[in-house]
Design an enzyme around this catalytic site. Structure first.
Site, PDB file in Angstrom:
ATOM      1  N   LYS A   1       0.874  -1.181   0.000  1.00 20.96           N
ATOM      2  CA  LYS A   1       0.000   0.000   0.000  1.00 20.96           C
ATOM      3  C   LYS A   1       0.902   1.219   0.000  1.00 20.96           C
ATOM      4  O   LYS A   1       2.015   1.173   0.530  1.00 20.96           O
ATOM      5  CB  LYS A   1      -0.865  -0.003   1.266  1.00 20.96           C
TER       6      LYS A   1
ATOM      7  N   ASP B   1      -6.969   4.247  -4.649  1.00 20.54           N
ATOM      8  CA  ASP B   1      -7.625   4.161  -3.332  1.00 20.54           C
ATOM      9  C   ASP B   1      -8.201   5.560  -3.106  1.00 20.54           C
ATOM     10  O   ASP B   1      -8.415   6.302  -4.094  1.00 20.54           O
ATOM     11  CB  ASP B   1      -6.613   3.748  -2.245  1.00 20.54           C
TER      12      ASP B   1
HETATM   13  P1  NDP Z   1     -12.796   7.890  -3.046  1.00 15.64           P
HETATM   14  O1  NDP Z   1     -11.700   8.848  -2.902  1.00 15.64           O
HETATM   15  O2  NDP Z   1     -13.371   7.622  -4.393  1.00 15.64           O
HETATM   16  O3  NDP Z   1     -14.009   8.289  -2.083  1.00 15.64           O
HETATM   17  C1  NDP Z   1     -13.823   8.398  -0.730  1.00 15.64           C
HETATM   18  C2  NDP Z   1     -15.146   8.768  -0.079  1.00 15.64           C
HETATM   19  O4  NDP Z   1     -15.004   8.640   1.341  1.00 15.64           O
HETATM   20  C3  NDP Z   1     -15.553  10.204  -0.347  1.00 15.64           C
HETATM   21  O5  NDP Z   1     -16.943  10.303  -0.338  1.00 15.64           O
HETATM   22  C4  NDP Z   1     -14.933  10.928   0.852  1.00 15.64           C
HETATM   23  O6  NDP Z   1     -15.569  12.145   1.179  1.00 15.64           O
HETATM   24  C5  NDP Z   1     -15.143   9.925   1.947  1.00 15.64           C
HETATM   25  N1  NDP Z   1     -14.113  10.113   2.975  1.00 15.64           N
HETATM   26  C6  NDP Z   1     -12.778   9.963   2.808  1.00 15.64           C
HETATM   27  N2  NDP Z   1     -12.130  10.250   3.947  1.00 15.64           N
HETATM   28  C7  NDP Z   1     -13.078  10.580   4.834  1.00 15.64           C
HETATM   29  C8  NDP Z   1     -13.049  10.966   6.182  1.00 15.64           C
HETATM   30  N3  NDP Z   1     -11.895  11.079   6.859  1.00 15.64           N
HETATM   31  N4  NDP Z   1     -14.243  11.211   6.802  1.00 15.64           N
HETATM   32  C9  NDP Z   1     -15.410  11.106   6.124  1.00 15.64           C
HETATM   33  N5  NDP Z   1     -15.506  10.750   4.838  1.00 15.64           N
HETATM   34  C10 NDP Z   1     -14.351  10.480   4.207  1.00 15.64           C
HETATM   35  O7  NDP Z   1     -12.260   6.524  -2.394  1.00 15.64           O
HETATM   36  P2  NDP Z   1     -12.770   5.030  -2.609  1.00 15.64           P
HETATM   37  O8  NDP Z   1     -14.248   5.013  -2.788  1.00 15.64           O
HETATM   38  O9  NDP Z   1     -11.912   4.389  -3.610  1.00 15.64           O
HETATM   39  O10 NDP Z   1     -12.387   4.374  -1.199  1.00 15.64           O
HETATM   40  C11 NDP Z   1     -13.294   4.335  -0.100  1.00 15.64           C
HETATM   41  C12 NDP Z   1     -12.871   3.249   0.861  1.00 15.64           C
HETATM   42  O11 NDP Z   1     -12.876   1.977   0.185  1.00 15.64           O
HETATM   43  C13 NDP Z   1     -11.458   3.380   1.435  1.00 15.64           C
HETATM   44  O12 NDP Z   1     -11.459   2.840   2.737  1.00 15.64           O
HETATM   45  C14 NDP Z   1     -10.625   2.482   0.537  1.00 15.64           C
HETATM   46  O13 NDP Z   1      -9.460   2.030   1.179  1.00 15.64           O
HETATM   47  C15 NDP Z   1     -11.607   1.351   0.318  1.00 15.64           C
HETATM   48  N6  NDP Z   1     -11.389   0.501  -0.851  1.00 15.64           N
HETATM   49  C16 NDP Z   1     -11.251   1.043  -2.105  1.00 15.64           C
HETATM   50  C17 NDP Z   1     -11.076   0.210  -3.180  1.00 15.64           C
HETATM   51  C18 NDP Z   1     -11.013   0.723  -4.569  1.00 15.64           C
HETATM   52  O14 NDP Z   1     -10.911  -0.095  -5.486  1.00 15.64           O
HETATM   53  N7  NDP Z   1     -11.077   2.027  -4.807  1.00 15.64           N
HETATM   54  C19 NDP Z   1     -10.953  -1.251  -3.019  1.00 15.64           C
HETATM   55  C20 NDP Z   1     -11.195  -1.718  -1.679  1.00 15.64           C
HETATM   56  C21 NDP Z   1     -11.373  -0.843  -0.646  1.00 15.64           C
HETATM   57  P3  NDP Z   1     -14.815  13.548   0.883  1.00 15.64           P
HETATM   58  O15 NDP Z   1     -14.851  13.697  -0.607  1.00 15.64           O
HETATM   59  O16 NDP Z   1     -15.593  14.558   1.611  1.00 15.64           O
HETATM   60  O17 NDP Z   1     -13.415  13.381   1.416  1.00 15.64           O
HETATM   61  O1  2IT Z   2      -7.970  -1.541  -0.761  1.00 16.03           O
HETATM   62  C1  2IT Z   2      -7.932  -2.049  -1.898  1.00 16.03           C
HETATM   63  O2  2IT Z   2      -8.094  -3.258  -2.074  1.00 16.03           O
HETATM   64  C2  2IT Z   2      -7.712  -1.168  -3.046  1.00 16.03           C
HETATM   65  N1  2IT Z   2      -7.602   0.051  -2.865  1.00 16.03           N
HETATM   66  C3  2IT Z   2      -7.568  -1.739  -4.420  1.00 16.03           C
HETATM   67  C4  2IT Z   2      -6.184  -2.262  -4.634  1.00 16.03           C
HETATM   68  C5  2IT Z   2      -5.862  -2.727  -6.032  1.00 16.03           C
HETATM   69  O3  2IT Z   2      -4.698  -3.066  -6.221  1.00 16.03           O
HETATM   70  O4  2IT Z   2      -6.727  -2.771  -6.903  1.00 16.03           O
END
Ligand code: NDP
Ligand code: 2IT
Length: 448
Positions: A128, A168
């Protein structure tokens, strides 16, 4: 032969070695509780000290990222890559750009990724990375310059067979494109070194949707296995980024009533449930205009915005926390339980605090940890790597079927390892199932 592991002694030693890393310690504690009884029953794992070794990343890199804003002012951020474990494949995991990024956060994410990637059954190790850079309010050119500066250091440490980053929080298609372009420029090589790419330069169909869709496929499997219905039931989703939007889309397609989405400013309530029209507008404001979720309430009269609040007090049967770590605490869990929650599937990584998880498990709520329920994203990343190596591309339908199949197999593994007398502890199941494959490889390699 070493003595059996004791939870307190083990956690104290991890705490001493990693002071000031609360998120990392939280992730280790949650896993150690399920794993220590299992390890103590398997002398080989005890002898090879696999848990102690798994809690130490292979290496943690940090570096300066200096970049120039649109006014010519220079800024300095800190970039990181934590290469956690490559026992079963190249390091693999996302990059996060958010002001809260530090070594503790990235170590917790890398540690969780080890189990998650193993659960997919694809050949992926775990890593990561990211930076304490805040993309909010920056112009495209500023983000480009930051990404180029970040990759100018990161490229030394990654490669298609070495370490394959992805997105992420704060890192989506735009950032992956800038990072990929810079890698290509620096190495003179067109390689599948990042996933989450656009289709034109080696991306995979369904990667964009995969994490959110996968969360809902996992929920579906969990409900089916436990003899529960989902059609017409109410669902709370937090976040409004990549994971939340596509979890909402799949839930809507399956006839689940999505009541909320959120961002760091508050949550929106869809009084009659989310509609396709709402969703199309949200995609537009969040991904194209990079706006705020409150704008949905300005546009639609059946949507209300609650500033500064989280959605967990709204009564519903399902909750999918899809924003960030520790966004749902013990008090929230108690409110959800009092309101009749049936299932919680984590879309984010470690969104529920330890206290919340303990309450869900005590109340026998169907609770799926992120390492199982959000593995769909990295799984399709693994399929993107395969397509890049073979220089071919699969159709949307083929990939969606592979994603469904992978989520079903992860569910079944959680059941196999988490089954107790009269219920399934999905947390224990995911921890043990993810652990076994990695440590069997570590034992085979000997001491290193
Ligand atoms: P994005 O950046 O696309 O979206 C993040 C969302 O979470 C936004 O709505 C943001 O709001 C909100 N957010 C972030 N930080 C905070 C905070 N401190 N407090 C409140 N709201 C918050 O990220 P993703 O959707 O990709 O990721 C979301 C979660 O999913 C993370 O935990 C990530 O690790 C996990 N994840 C992502 C994967 C992926 O493929 N993208 C895969 C597996 C897990 P704002 O815009 O106001 O900051
Ligand atoms: O938390 C996660 O699994 C991710 N942000 C996606 C990682 C990836 O390599 O697609």
């Amino acid at each position: 032969m070493p003595k059996p592991l004791q939870l307190d002694t083990f956690l104290n030693s991890v705490r001493q070695r990693n002071p000031h890393e609360p998120e990392f310690l939280q992730a280790v504690e949650e896993v150690a509780e399920s794993l220590i009884p299992f390890i103590n029953q398997h002398p080989k794992y005890l002898e090879y000290r696999v848990l102690e070794r798994m809690c130490e990343p292979d290496r943690s890199l940090s570096f300066r990222v200096a970049w120039e804003d649109d006014h010519g002012d220079i800024h300095v951020n800190r970039g990181y890559r934590v290469q956690f474990n490559n026992s079963i494949g190249p390091y693999k995991g996302g990059l996060r750009f958010h002001p809260s990024v530090n070594l503790s956060v990235l170590k917790f994410l890398g540690f969780e990724q080890t189990f998650k990637n193993s659960l997919t059954d694809l050949p992926m190790g775990a890593g990561k990375g990211g930076a304490d850079f805040n993309p909010k309010g920056k112009s495209d050119r500023e983000v480009m310059r930051f990404c180029q500066a970040f990759m100018s250091e990161l490229f030394h440490y990654i490669g298609e067979n070495v370490d394959v980053p992805a997105g992420d929080i704060g890192v989506g298609g735009r950032e992956i494109a800038y990072l990929f372009g810079q890698y290509k420029r620096l190495t003179h090589e067109f390689a599948g070194v990042l996933t989450g790419k656009a289709l034109e330069y080696g991306g995979s169909l369904v990667r964009l949707e995969a994490t959110g869709y996968g969360v809902v496929y996992f929920l579906q499997n969990m409900l089916l296995f436990n003899g529960r219905e989902y059609k017409g039931k109410r669902c709370l989703i937090s976040g409004s980024g990549n994971v939340a939007i596509y979890a909402a889309e799949k839930a809507l397609q399956l006839g689940i009533r999505v009541l909320t989405l959120s961002d760091s400013s508050g949550y929106v309530l869809f009084r009659k449930g989310l509609s396709e029209e709402h969703l199309a507008y949200i995609k537009q404001i969040k991904t194209v205009q990079r706006g705020r979720i409150s704008e949905v309430a300005e546009k639609f009269s059946d949507v209300e915005f609650f500033p500064g609040q989280k959605p967990w007090q709204v009564p519903a049967e399902f909750a999918l926390p899809c924003a960030t770590q520790n966004e749902l605490d013990a008090d929230d869990a108690e409110t959800l339980i009092a309101n009749g929650i049936e299932a919680v599937c984590e879309g984010a990584n470690m969104p529920c605090t330890k206290g919340a998880v303990d309450r869900f498990i005590a109340a026998r709520v169907l609770y799926a940890p992120g390492k199982a329920s959000n593995a769909g994203g990295v799984a399709v990343s693994g399929l993107e790597m395969s397509q890049n190596s073979q220089r071919l591309s699969w159709s949307r339908e083929e990939l969606d079927n592979m994603l469904r199949d992978i989520m079903r197999k992860i569910h079944d593994k959680c059941v196999r390892y988490g089954k107790e007398d009269d219920w399934v502890n999905y947390l224990k199941g995911a921890n043990i199932a993810g652990f076994v494959k990695v440590v069997d490889a570590m034992v085979a390699f000997g001491v290193m």
